[in-house]
Design an enzyme around this catalytic site. Structure first.
Site, PDB file in Angstrom:
ATOM      1  CB  SER A 120     -17.679  -0.968  33.971  1.00  0.00           C
ATOM      2  OG  SER A 120     -18.071  -2.118  33.266  1.00  0.00           O
ATOM      3  CG  HIS A 126     -18.886  -2.681  39.192  1.00  0.00           C
ATOM      4  ND1 HIS A 126     -19.167  -2.949  40.512  1.00  0.00           N
ATOM      5  CD2 HIS A 126     -19.454  -3.679  38.475  1.00  0.00           C
ATOM      6  CE1 HIS A 126     -19.897  -4.051  40.586  1.00  0.00           C
ATOM      7  NE2 HIS A 126     -20.084  -4.515  39.368  1.00  0.00           N
ATOM      8  CG  ASP A 153     -21.838  -1.102  41.085  1.00  0.00           C
ATOM      9  OD1 ASP A 153     -21.010  -0.291  41.517  1.00  0.00           O
ATOM     10  OD2 ASP A 153     -22.097  -2.172  41.662  1.00  0.00           O
ATOM     11  CG  ASN A 180     -17.687   2.857  41.182  1.00  0.00           C
ATOM     12  OD1 ASN A 180     -16.840   2.633  42.054  1.00  0.00           O
ATOM     13  ND2 ASN A 180     -18.619   1.972  40.855  1.00  0.00           N
TER      14      ASN A 180
HETATM   15  C1  GAR Z   1     -11.724  -3.351  42.829  1.00  0.00           C
HETATM   16  O1  GAR Z   1     -11.686  -4.573  42.133  1.00  0.00           O
HETATM   17  C2  GAR Z   1     -12.921  -2.524  42.402  1.00  0.00           C
HETATM   18  O2  GAR Z   1     -13.271  -2.736  41.058  1.00  0.00           O
HETATM   19  C3  GAR Z   1     -13.988  -3.042  43.324  1.00  0.00           C
HETATM   20  O3  GAR Z   1     -13.346  -3.213  44.551  1.00  0.00           O
HETATM   21  C4  GAR Z   1     -11.990  -3.576  44.321  1.00  0.00           C
HETATM   22  C5  GAR Z   1     -11.106  -2.726  45.198  1.00  0.00           C
HETATM   23  O4  GAR Z   1      -9.781  -3.157  45.144  1.00  0.00           O
HETATM   24  N1  GAR Z   1     -15.090  -2.119  43.405  1.00  0.00           N
HETATM   25  C6  GAR Z   1     -16.360  -2.502  43.517  1.00  0.00           C
HETATM   26  O5  GAR Z   1     -16.707  -3.666  43.613  1.00  0.00           O
HETATM   27  C7  GAR Z   1     -17.382  -1.363  43.521  1.00  0.00           C
HETATM   28  N2  GAR Z   1     -18.688  -1.846  43.291  1.00  0.00           N
HETATM   29  P1  GAR Z   1      -8.635  -2.256  45.735  1.00  0.00           P
HETATM   30  O6  GAR Z   1      -9.082  -1.826  47.136  1.00  0.00           O
HETATM   31  O7  GAR Z   1      -7.440  -3.147  45.796  1.00  0.00           O
HETATM   32  O8  GAR Z   1      -8.447  -1.077  44.834  1.00  0.00           O
END
Ligand code: GAR
Length: 217
Positions: free
Chosen positions: A136, A109, A145, A107
């Site tokens: 991370s 995060h 997470d 994942n």
């Molecule tokens: C990213 O910033 C990722 O780190 C976050 O969602 C966004 C997705 O962006 N993930 C989380 O918050 C997971 N807990 P994207 O759809 O443009 O790749």
């Protein structure tokens, strides 16, 4: 060549960064399917534009988290993937999924874990006037997470950064670090053994034994 499944819920900009690096032959893998719990996720369009299989499994159509997870693992296992990548997949996964994919699911995060698991990480960084922030990448277990940390990317927060600027800067480092880590995993240079991450000898680690990059972005 490794087989990857990518799970998304939204824009899919990280998915796009992975697709781009596969197309450049920088990652020795093929994305077998992009699965979204949200039928409106823009990432589904990105996948289709690259002729990648897509599937929607809408969590609202299931009575319980367990029922949804049973369906999700059933669909994932059809592909017998080497790696499942959570790229903005905004669902907590139960042990129904995580126990079957130990060492094969990662994942990204948007915080320097263990700081700020969960949602609204950028707002919390700004509210708390943190001077550093980052992303991370970790193997997934059944915590939120949580799971063994593989890598982190750090940025400094500038005095004039607002939330949009922070999100933009965090995305930039995600799009660099995530494909890089996926490449290393696909080349068997990073593996999970029990609860310990094994890195190839030539990978530089910090004092916490993870890959740590400071970005000047
Ligand atoms: C990213 O910033 C990722 O780190 C976050 O969602 C966004 C997705 O962006 N993930 C989380 O918050 C997971 N807990 P994207 O759809 O443009 O790749």
């Amino acid at each position: 060549m490794k087989k990857i499944i990518v799970l998304i819920s939204g824009s899919g900009s990280n998915l796009q960064a992975i697709i781009d690096q596969i197309k450049l032959n920088n990652i020795n893998a093929s994305i077998e399917c992009v699965i979204s719990n949200n039928e409106d996720a823009y990432g589904l369009i990105r996948a289709k534009e690259s002729y990648i299989n897509t599937q929607v499994i809408n969590h609202n159509n299931f009575d319980s988290r367990e029922d949804f997870d049973q369906k999700l693992i059933y669909e994932i296992e059809k592909y017998n993937p080497d790696l499942v990548v959570l790229a903005g997949f905004m669902r907590i996964l139960s042990p129904i999924i995580t126990s079957k994919l130990i060492g094969k699911i990662i994942n990204i995060h948007p915080s320097l874990l263990p700081k700020y698991p969960g949602l609204n990480t950028h707002a919390k960084v700004l509210e708390n006037k943190d001077i550093i922030h980052g992303v991370s990448i970790h193997y997934v277990d059944d915590g939120l997470d949580e799971g063994p940390l593989i890598a982190q990317g750090e940025i400094s927060i500038n005095a004039h950064d607002d939330i949009d600027k922070v999100i933009e800067r965090i995305h930039k480092i995600e799009h660099d670090l995530f494909p890089y880590i996926i490449k290393l995993i696909c080349n068997n240079l990073i593996t999970l053994d029990e609860n310990k991450i094994l890195y190839s000898d030539d990978i530089e680690l910090n004092d916490k034994n993870i890959i740590y990059k400071k970005y000047d972005i």
